[in-house]
Write an enzyme that holds these catalytic residues in place. Structure first.
Site, PDB file in Angstrom:
ATOM      1  CB  THR A  26      -0.961   0.034   1.211  1.00 45.30           C
ATOM      2  OG1 THR A  26      -2.042   0.898   0.909  1.00 45.30           O
ATOM      3  CG2 THR A  26      -0.272   0.508   2.467  1.00 45.30           C
ATOM      4  CE  LYS A  50      -5.044  -0.404   0.458  1.00 40.79           C
ATOM      5  NZ  LYS A  50      -3.846  -0.550  -0.392  1.00 40.79           N
ATOM      6  N   GLY A  91      -5.103   6.884   8.130  1.00 36.66           N
ATOM      7  CA  GLY A  91      -4.832   5.943   7.058  1.00 36.66           C
ATOM      8  C   GLY A  91      -3.952   4.820   7.576  1.00 36.66           C
ATOM      9  CB  SER A 126       5.414  -1.107  -0.397  1.00 35.47           C
ATOM     10  OG  SER A 126       4.189  -0.957  -1.072  1.00 35.47           O
TER      11      SER A 126
END
Length: 175
Positions: free
Chosen positions: A5, A37, A49, A128
């Site tokens: 994500t 998210k 988030g 990531s």
């Protein structure tokens, strides 16, 4: 490292924008394109988030919202109390997620190791694709007149073009 994500938050000129991509991956397979998210919490005054395992993140969202209620929307106090619980509770300690939380005045990263990090520039990138989004947002924030929302949108587009765990379907919230 939390993969799968990207969450980006930018605070600029009294505004705050936070976005997350919509991709959900299991190993090397994309299983969903439109996950949510990022959300507004505590009477739509705070953005939150997550990056990491979805079930873990929802557990943390619930705990964080309870702390916000307990401390009447005090973001820093709620974050500190959640971090204490997260670090000391046997169940919570096993959760694998990061939270990015922000209001108009503060932006924080919360981790299971008890970290509460407030970046100097009000820009947060986790997951990531977080480093890519963070770099793009810092460059745009320093060298353009774009507002917080525009910086988040442009930075997330750059990130989705680079990071295989990030897609172009954004969930963007703004205060």
């Amino acid at each position: 490292m939390i993969r799968s994500t990207t969450i980006l938050c930018v605070r600029k000129d009294g505004r705050v924008a936070m976005a997350g991509d919509g991709q959900v991956s299991m190993n090397n397979i994309v299983v969903k394109h439109h996950a949510r998210k990022v959300r507004k919490v505590y009477h739509e005054q705070i953005l939150a988030g997550f990056a990491g395992a979805a079930a873990d993140a929802f557990t943390l969202f619930d705990r964080f919202e309870a702390k916000l209620e307990e401390y009447r929307g005090g973001l820093m106090r709620a974050a500190v109390e959640l971090a204490k619980d997260w670090r000391s509770d046997r169940f919570l300690r096993r959760l694998e997620a990061l939270l990015a939380v922000a209001d108009r005045d503060i932006a924080l990263i919360l981790s299971g190791t008890g970290d509460i990090i407030e970046p100097d520039d009000g820009i947060i990138g986790i997951g990531s694709g977080g480093p890519y989004a963070l770099a793009a947002a810092r460059a745009l924030g320093e060298h353009t007149a774009l507002n917080a929302r525009e910086i988040v949108e442009a930075s997330m587009r750059v990130t989705a073009d680079i990071c295989i765990y990030t897609n172009h379907h954004l969930n963007l919230e703004e205060l």
